[in-house]
Design an enzyme around this catalytic site. Structure first.
Site, short mmCIF file in Angstrom:
data_model
loop_
_atom_site.label_atom_id
_atom_site.label_comp_id
_atom_site.label_asym_id
_atom_site.label_seq_id
_atom_site.Cartn_x
_atom_site.Cartn_y
_atom_site.Cartn_z
N GLN A 17 0.77 -1.24 0.00
CA GLN A 17 0.00 0.00 0.00
C GLN A 17 0.81 1.30 0.00
OE1 GLN A 17 -3.58 2.28 2.46
NE2 GLN A 17 -3.24 0.16 2.93
N GLU A 140 1.53 -1.54 8.26
CA GLU A 140 0.71 -0.45 8.79
C GLU A 140 0.67 -0.35 10.33
OE1 GLU A 140 -1.46 2.01 7.23
OE2 GLU A 140 -1.49 2.61 9.31
N ASP A 169 0.67 3.52 6.06
CA ASP A 169 0.83 3.18 4.65
C ASP A 169 0.56 4.37 3.72
OD1 ASP A 169 1.62 0.60 5.10
OD2 ASP A 169 -0.34 -0.27 4.83
N GLY A 248 -7.60 19.78 20.01
CA GLY A 248 -7.17 21.17 20.14
C GLY A 248 -7.83 21.81 21.34
N GLY A 249 -8.17 23.06 21.18
CA GLY A 249 -8.78 23.76 22.31
C GLY A 249 -10.30 23.62 22.35
N1 COA Z 1 11.91 -9.68 -9.74
C1 COA Z 1 12.64 -10.41 -8.91
N2 COA Z 1 12.67 -10.24 -7.58
C2 COA Z 1 11.87 -9.30 -7.07
C3 COA Z 1 11.05 -8.48 -7.88
C4 COA Z 1 11.10 -8.70 -9.28
N3 COA Z 1 10.35 -7.98 -10.12
N4 COA Z 1 10.38 -7.63 -7.09
C5 COA Z 1 10.75 -7.90 -5.84
N5 COA Z 1 11.67 -8.90 -5.83
C6 COA Z 1 12.33 -9.49 -4.67
C7 COA Z 1 13.23 -8.50 -3.95
O1 COA Z 1 14.45 -8.40 -4.61
C8 COA Z 1 13.31 -9.13 -2.59
O2 COA Z 1 14.19 -10.23 -2.63
P1 COA Z 1 15.33 -10.53 -1.49
O3 COA Z 1 14.68 -10.35 -0.16
O4 COA Z 1 15.72 -11.95 -1.79
O5 COA Z 1 16.45 -9.59 -1.69
C9 COA Z 1 11.88 -9.65 -2.43
O6 COA Z 1 11.34 -9.83 -3.71
C10 COA Z 1 10.95 -8.63 -1.79
O7 COA Z 1 11.23 -8.57 -0.51
P2 COA Z 1 10.42 -7.62 0.49
O8 COA Z 1 10.14 -6.30 -0.06
O9 COA Z 1 11.24 -7.61 1.74
O10 COA Z 1 9.03 -8.38 0.62
P3 COA Z 1 8.34 -9.04 1.88
O11 COA Z 1 7.06 -9.60 1.38
O12 COA Z 1 9.26 -9.99 2.58
O13 COA Z 1 8.05 -7.82 2.88
C11 COA Z 1 7.20 -5.65 3.42
C12 COA Z 1 7.00 -6.94 2.63
C13 COA Z 1 6.10 -4.69 3.02
C14 COA Z 1 7.10 -5.97 4.93
C15 COA Z 1 8.59 -5.06 3.10
O14 COA Z 1 8.66 -4.88 1.72
C16 COA Z 1 8.87 -3.75 3.80
O15 COA Z 1 9.17 -3.69 4.99
N6 COA Z 1 8.84 -2.65 3.03
C17 COA Z 1 9.18 -1.33 3.51
C18 COA Z 1 8.11 -0.76 4.35
C19 COA Z 1 6.77 -0.77 3.68
O16 COA Z 1 6.58 -0.17 2.65
N7 COA Z 1 5.82 -1.43 4.36
C20 COA Z 1 4.41 -1.29 4.12
C21 COA Z 1 3.91 -1.66 2.89
S1 COA Z 1 2.22 -1.29 2.82
#
Ligand code: COA
Length: 416
Positions: A17, A140, A169, A248-249
């Site tokens: 998001q 979130e 988010d 607020g107030g």
């Molecule tokens: N092709 C190949 N690999 C891809 C890709 C693509 N097109 N797009 C993503 N990937 C891979 C990334 O390289 C990563 O790989 P790695 O961990 O082996 O290096 C993986 O997919 C994505 O990892 P990540 O973003 O950590 O996903 P997740 O599902 O484990 O975690 C979140 C999800 C949201 C918790 C995390 O992305 C995060 O903390 N983001 C930052 C904060 C955020 O925006 N959070 C809220 C979102 S609403």
């Protein structure tokens, strides 16, 4: 109508998001947003909480309108090559991967800056760089807890509470959009791109600014006079949860209206604004309160504010929330009905203003979404459907100079 961001190409490496909310906003205003997604699966929200089998979930469609979808495996050498080409020809790259993911993919800030020194690289992370939690993945509600929203939301006798509003988010995405637009204006002056980083914790805290105000007031004077705990309750050394008190107030509260016994949303928010005291008394049929020393000033009212709210609830008992607001608005009293999602979805004013819009979608039929909350005199953002997974892969690759044969080869190695 020329859209202000027309000609700005954005690589949208976002998911869930926070990031998608940012790039969707920029797409509404004319940017060419290319969502890069993993072949075969794409953004996880395409499949989350589906209401129609085989059609993208509303979670995805409501955060990815007006975008193109390019499938690309950016871990494969062939995929990296495509991404490099795209980077050379784009203005902005937006990402919200977990900490370090972009670096592990081989696209550190230094590498991106080398490939395209004019490019703006915008990131959302849970915590800011260098923070002692900067290795954490964040969603979130985690951000709401880390940013001070949860400890200050809810009732004093209940646990910390999460808001339904996406403070972690979408709010962070909006902060990032401001950062990107600022960097684009900066680039017009310097010719250089830069890194823009926003953390979810910081963005939540930014919206909890008045609670940090209250912490400092509390430390100085030992109490907070607008909180329900004052003057009868106790204060500790941290800002307490204030239930539905105004921040607020202006003291205010959520008050029951006709039908509250069976309708959980038969309530209004009623604000006792200082200068509106006289009209409030007139509206309630309590003219004797106007000059009564026990009611005349905000200070005098505070010790028995809940008795006053009780009297207002008695007045509200035979009025629906809509009837009550229709009376009170004539007296210039700030108030609103507690509206449900069903009421908002069908609100004719929101439909007319383009805040609630119906969008035709190839697979889903028509769905409702929230359109641009920002209104312009010279721009009426049109909301178009979110893309199907990989819908624009051929188009984007062709625009980068790939021939049909090369695209076929990329498909053969599953790079797109
Ligand atoms: N092709 C190949 N690999 C891809 C890709 C693509 N097109 N797009 C993503 N990937 C891979 C990334 O390289 C990563 O790989 P790695 O961990 O082996 O290096 C993986 O997919 C994505 O990892 P990540 O973003 O950590 O996903 P997740 O599902 O484990 O975690 C979140 C999800 C949201 C918790 C995390 O992305 C995060 O903390 N983001 C930052 C904060 C955020 O925006 N959070 C809220 C979102 S609403």
């Amino acid at each position: 109508m020329t859209k202000p961001l027309e000609g700005i190409r954005i690589i949208d490496f976002t998911h869930v998001q926070a990031g998608p909310a940012c790039t969707q906003l920029l797409a509404w205003f004319g940017a060419d947003v290319i969502k890069v997604e993993r072949p075969g699966s794409g953004d996880v929200t395409r499949n989350q909480l589906r209401d129609i089998p085989d059609a993208d979930a509303l979670y995805f469609t409501m955060l990815n309108s007006n975008k193109k979808s390019l499938t690309l495996d950016t871990k494969k050498p062939e995929g990296k090559e495509v991404l490099e080409k795209l980077i050379r020809e784009s203005d902005v790259l937006v990402e919200n991967f977990g900490p370090g993911a972009l670096d592990r993919m081989g696209f550190s800030w230094e590498r991106l800056n080398e490939l395209n020194p004019k490019m703006i690289v915008a990131s959302v992370k849970g915590f800011s760089d260098g923070h002692h939690y900067d290795d954490l993945k964040v969603y979130e509600n985690v951000a709401q807890c880390a940013g001070g929203a949860a400890s200050t939301t809810g009732f004093w006798d209940g646990p910390p509470t999460i808001s339904a509003a996406a403070l972690g988010d979408s709010n962070t995405g909006m902060h990032l959009a401001i950062g990107i637009l600022t960097a684009l204006l900066g680039r017009d002056k310097t010719g250089k791109g830069q890194k823009v980083a926003v953390s979810m914790q910081d963005s939540v805290l930014n919206l909890c600014r008045v609670k940090l105000r209250d912490q400092q007031r509390l430390e100085r004077v030992g109490y907070l006079e607008e909180y329900p705990q004052y003057p009868h309750g106790e204060f500790s050394d941290v800002v307490p949860r204030g239930g539905n008190a105004g921040g607020g107030g202006q003291p205010g509260w959520v008050l029951k209206c006709k039908g509250w016994e069976t309708d959980p949303n038969a309530y209004i928010y009623f604000t006792i604004q200082g200068h509106a005291w006289e009209p409030i008394c007139k509206a309630l049929g309590k003219p004797e309160w106007i000059d009564d020393p026990a009611y005349k000033t905000a200070e005098a009212r505070q010790p028995h504010i809940f008795d006053i709210f009780q009297t207002i609830e008695t007045w509200l008992a035979d009025k629906t929330k809509f009837e009550a607001v229709d009376i009170l608005r004539k007296f210039d009293i700030p108030c609103a009905p507690v509206l449900t999602m069903k009421e908002l979805a069908n609100d004719p004013s929101l439909r007319a203003s383009g805040t609630i819009v119906e969008v035709p979608h190839k697979k889903r039929g028509t769905y409702l979404t929230v359109g641009s909350p920002i209104k312009f005199s010279d721009l009426k953002p049109e909301v178009t459907a979110s893309p199907l997974l990989g819908e624009h892969t051929d188009e984007v690759l062709a625009s980068l100079g790939y021939s049909q044969q090369q695209i076929f080869n990329l498909r053969e190695v599953k790079a797109v």
